[in-house]
Write a protein that holds these residues in place. Structure first.
Motif, PDB file in Angstrom:
ATOM      1  N   GLY A  16       0.820  -1.210   0.000  1.00  0.00           N
ATOM      2  CA  GLY A  16       0.000   0.000   0.000  1.00  0.00           C
ATOM      3  C   GLY A  16       0.851   1.256   0.000  1.00  0.00           C
ATOM      4  N   LEU A  17       1.933   1.234   0.793  1.00  0.00           N
ATOM      5  CA  LEU A  17       2.840   2.376   0.848  1.00  0.00           C
ATOM      6  C   LEU A  17       3.544   2.559  -0.487  1.00  0.00           C
ATOM      7  CD1 LEU A  17       4.111   4.588   2.588  1.00  0.00           C
ATOM      8  CD2 LEU A  17       5.793   2.907   3.378  1.00  0.00           C
ATOM      9  N   ALA A  18       3.963   1.447  -1.091  1.00  0.00           N
ATOM     10  CA  ALA A  18       4.641   1.516  -2.390  1.00  0.00           C
ATOM     11  C   ALA A  18       3.713   2.097  -3.449  1.00  0.00           C
ATOM     12  CB  ALA A  18       5.120   0.126  -2.800  1.00  0.00           C
ATOM     13  N   ALA A  19       2.453   1.650  -3.453  1.00  0.00           N
ATOM     14  CA  ALA A  19       1.493   2.155  -4.441  1.00  0.00           C
ATOM     15  C   ALA A  19       1.247   3.643  -4.253  1.00  0.00           C
ATOM     16  CB  ALA A  19       0.180   1.380  -4.321  1.00  0.00           C
ATOM     17  N   LEU A  20       1.103   4.067  -3.009  1.00  0.00           N
ATOM     18  CA  LEU A  20       0.883   5.478  -2.714  1.00  0.00           C
ATOM     19  C   LEU A  20       2.042   6.341  -3.196  1.00  0.00           C
ATOM     20  CD1 LEU A  20      -0.496   7.870  -1.193  1.00  0.00           C
ATOM     21  CD2 LEU A  20       0.719   7.109   0.867  1.00  0.00           C
ATOM     22  N   LEU A  21       3.254   5.893  -2.913  1.00  0.00           N
ATOM     23  CA  LEU A  21       4.430   6.695  -3.254  1.00  0.00           C
ATOM     24  C   LEU A  21       4.730   6.672  -4.754  1.00  0.00           C
ATOM     25  CD1 LEU A  21       6.663   5.807  -0.180  1.00  0.00           C
ATOM     26  CD2 LEU A  21       5.352   7.894  -0.596  1.00  0.00           C
ATOM     27  N   GLN A  22       4.465   5.554  -5.404  1.00  0.00           N
ATOM     28  CA  GLN A  22       4.636   5.502  -6.860  1.00  0.00           C
ATOM     29  C   GLN A  22       3.659   6.451  -7.545  1.00  0.00           C
ATOM     30  OE1 GLN A  22       4.269   1.215  -7.481  1.00  0.00           O
ATOM     31  NE2 GLN A  22       6.429   1.109  -8.078  1.00  0.00           N
ATOM     32  N   ALA A  23       2.444   6.514  -7.020  1.00  0.00           N
ATOM     33  CA  ALA A  23       1.444   7.419  -7.585  1.00  0.00           C
ATOM     34  C   ALA A  23       1.858   8.877  -7.436  1.00  0.00           C
ATOM     35  CB  ALA A  23       0.089   7.193  -6.917  1.00  0.00           C
ATOM     36  N   GLU A  24       2.697   9.156  -6.444  1.00  0.00           N
ATOM     37  CA  GLU A  24       3.186  10.510  -6.212  1.00  0.00           C
ATOM     38  C   GLU A  24       4.464  10.803  -6.992  1.00  0.00           C
ATOM     39  OE1 GLU A  24       1.842  12.980  -4.567  1.00  0.00           O
ATOM     40  OE2 GLU A  24       0.082  11.862  -3.851  1.00  0.00           O
ATOM     41  N   GLY A  25       4.919   9.818  -7.771  1.00  0.00           N
ATOM     42  CA  GLY A  25       6.066  10.049  -8.639  1.00  0.00           C
ATOM     43  C   GLY A  25       7.410   9.629  -8.088  1.00  0.00           C
ATOM     44  N   PHE A  26       7.422   8.899  -6.958  1.00  0.00           N
ATOM     45  CA  PHE A  26       8.687   8.429  -6.403  1.00  0.00           C
ATOM     46  C   PHE A  26       9.081   7.097  -7.037  1.00  0.00           C
ATOM     47  CE2 PHE A  26       6.834  11.015  -2.943  1.00  0.00           C
ATOM     48  CZ  PHE A  26       7.838  11.955  -2.819  1.00  0.00           C
ATOM     49  N   ASP A  27      10.371   6.837  -7.106  1.00  0.00           N
ATOM     50  CA  ASP A  27      10.899   5.592  -7.664  1.00  0.00           C
ATOM     51  C   ASP A  27      11.189   4.616  -6.528  1.00  0.00           C
ATOM     52  OD1 ASP A  27      12.094   3.625  -9.173  1.00  0.00           O
ATOM     53  OD2 ASP A  27      13.994   4.688  -9.424  1.00  0.00           O
ATOM     54  N   ILE A  28      10.455   3.513  -6.469  1.00  0.00           N
ATOM     55  CA  ILE A  28      10.651   2.505  -5.424  1.00  0.00           C
ATOM     56  C   ILE A  28      11.680   1.498  -5.928  1.00  0.00           C
ATOM     57  CG2 ILE A  28       9.557   0.877  -3.852  1.00  0.00           C
ATOM     58  CD1 ILE A  28       8.487   3.761  -3.683  1.00  0.00           C
ATOM     59  N   VAL A  29      12.888   1.539  -5.386  1.00  0.00           N
ATOM     60  CA  VAL A  29      13.963   0.661  -5.882  1.00  0.00           C
ATOM     61  C   VAL A  29      13.983  -0.684  -5.166  1.00  0.00           C
ATOM     62  CG1 VAL A  29      15.374   2.625  -6.577  1.00  0.00           C
ATOM     63  CG2 VAL A  29      15.690   1.641  -4.293  1.00  0.00           C
ATOM     64  N   ALA A  30      13.358  -0.770  -3.972  1.00  0.00           N
ATOM     65  CA  ALA A  30      13.332  -2.047  -3.248  1.00  0.00           C
ATOM     66  C   ALA A  30      12.205  -2.042  -2.223  1.00  0.00           C
ATOM     67  CB  ALA A  30      14.670  -2.301  -2.557  1.00  0.00           C
ATOM     68  N   ARG A  31      11.582  -3.207  -2.070  1.00  0.00           N
ATOM     69  CA  ARG A  31      10.553  -3.410  -1.039  1.00  0.00           C
ATOM     70  C   ARG A  31      11.015  -4.583  -0.195  1.00  0.00           C
ATOM     71  NH1 ARG A  31       5.173  -3.178  -4.970  1.00  0.00           N
ATOM     72  NH2 ARG A  31       6.030  -1.641  -6.423  1.00  0.00           N
ATOM     73  N   CYS A  32      11.255  -4.342   1.075  1.00  0.00           N
ATOM     74  CA  CYS A  32      11.912  -5.350   1.917  1.00  0.00           C
ATOM     75  C   CYS A  32      11.010  -5.778   3.071  1.00  0.00           C
ATOM     76  CB  CYS A  32      13.226  -4.786   2.474  1.00  0.00           C
ATOM     77  SG  CYS A  32      14.326  -4.145   1.194  1.00  0.00           S
ATOM     78  N   PRO A  33      10.863  -7.104   3.297  1.00  0.00           N
ATOM     79  CA  PRO A  33       9.995  -7.603   4.363  1.00  0.00           C
ATOM     80  C   PRO A  33      10.680  -7.676   5.729  1.00  0.00           C
ATOM     81  CG  PRO A  33      10.852  -9.434   3.112  1.00  0.00           C
ATOM     82  CD  PRO A  33      11.362  -8.197   2.444  1.00  0.00           C
ATOM     83  N   ASN A  34      11.988  -7.447   5.767  1.00  0.00           N
ATOM     84  CA  ASN A  34      12.697  -7.489   7.049  1.00  0.00           C
ATOM     85  C   ASN A  34      13.956  -6.620   6.983  1.00  0.00           C
ATOM     86  OD1 ASN A  34      15.028  -9.214   6.110  1.00  0.00           O
ATOM     87  ND2 ASN A  34      13.340 -10.660   5.764  1.00  0.00           N
ATOM     88  N   GLY A  35      14.563  -6.417   8.136  1.00  0.00           N
ATOM     89  CA  GLY A  35      15.712  -5.529   8.213  1.00  0.00           C
ATOM     90  C   GLY A  35      16.957  -6.058   7.537  1.00  0.00           C
TER      91      GLY A  35
END
Length: 210
Positions: A16-35
């Motif tokens: 959900g956060l990735a979708a929101l930020l992509q819609a705002e024009g940010f480039d999501i280079v990685a989505r990580c499930p843990n540290g």
């Protein structure tokens, strides 16, 4: 375009956060499930900003921030997301100079503003979080000023009590009778201005004893 790395162990929140930020024009280079995945992805992708859940499994958001600060690295800037106002964690994030700090319940409304400020070099901390931090730091300072110094033995007793040991266990650890431990405990309570072991544990953390 600002390049972002996101880390959260809840898939719905992460996507959900990735979708929101992509819609705002940010480039999501990685989505990580843990540290641990986030730490590896930071090295691989060199994002501009890492948006990290404060309690993400593996290396926590604070641990990752701590590592970045210890290396003196300029990148990535770090925004911490927190679901609760845990005073100790929030104070540590501020002391580590987190570039941004946002309550998860306010993410939809405030994360874009936070990222834009951080990207431009401005530290952005949620107002509710900031009020809590200021109040907590003020209370710690007041406690430090009000407290009287403990003797070496009182310090040892207070430290062990703050770790959850009973008087009998403290006595065995320090070679003291239980009555002697009670005496030192009473002195520590009086000097620190506390009336319970829970308050003693909190005070010990504030003073760096625990």
């Amino acid at each position: 375009m600002t390049r972002l790395l996101l880390a959260d162990d809840h898939p719905i929140v992460l996507e959900g956060l990735a979708a929101l930020l992509q819609a705002e024009g940010f480039d999501i280079v990685a989505r990580c499930p843990n540290g641990d995945a986030a730490t590896a992805a930071i090295a691989t992708h060199d994002p501009d900003i890492a948006v990290l859940d404060i309690q993400v499994p593996g290396a926590s958001g604070l641990a990752i921030l701590r590592g970045i600060r210890s290396r003196g690295a300029a990148r990535p800037k770090v925004i911490i997301l927190t679901a609760s106002l845990d005073q100790n964690q929030i104070v540590e994030a501020v002391e580590l100079e987190a570039d941004g700090l946002v309550l998860k319940e306010q993410v939809a409304d405030r994360i874009v503003e936070c990222i834009e400020n951080v990207a431009s070099g401005v530290q952005w901390i949620d107002n509710d979080v900031l009020k809590r931090v200021i109040g907590d730091l003020a209370r710690r300072e007041a406690r430090a000023v009000a407290t009287k110094p403990l003797s070496a033995r009182e310090t040892e007793v207070a430290r062990l009590a703050a770790r959850g040991l009973r008087n009998r266990d403290i006595g065995q650890a320090l070679g003291l009778t239980e009555s002697t431990v009670k005496m030192h405990m009473g002195n520590a309570f009086d000097k620190l201005g506390v009336s319970s072991r829970a308050e003693l544990a909190a005070m010990a953390r504030d003073l760096g004893l625990a």
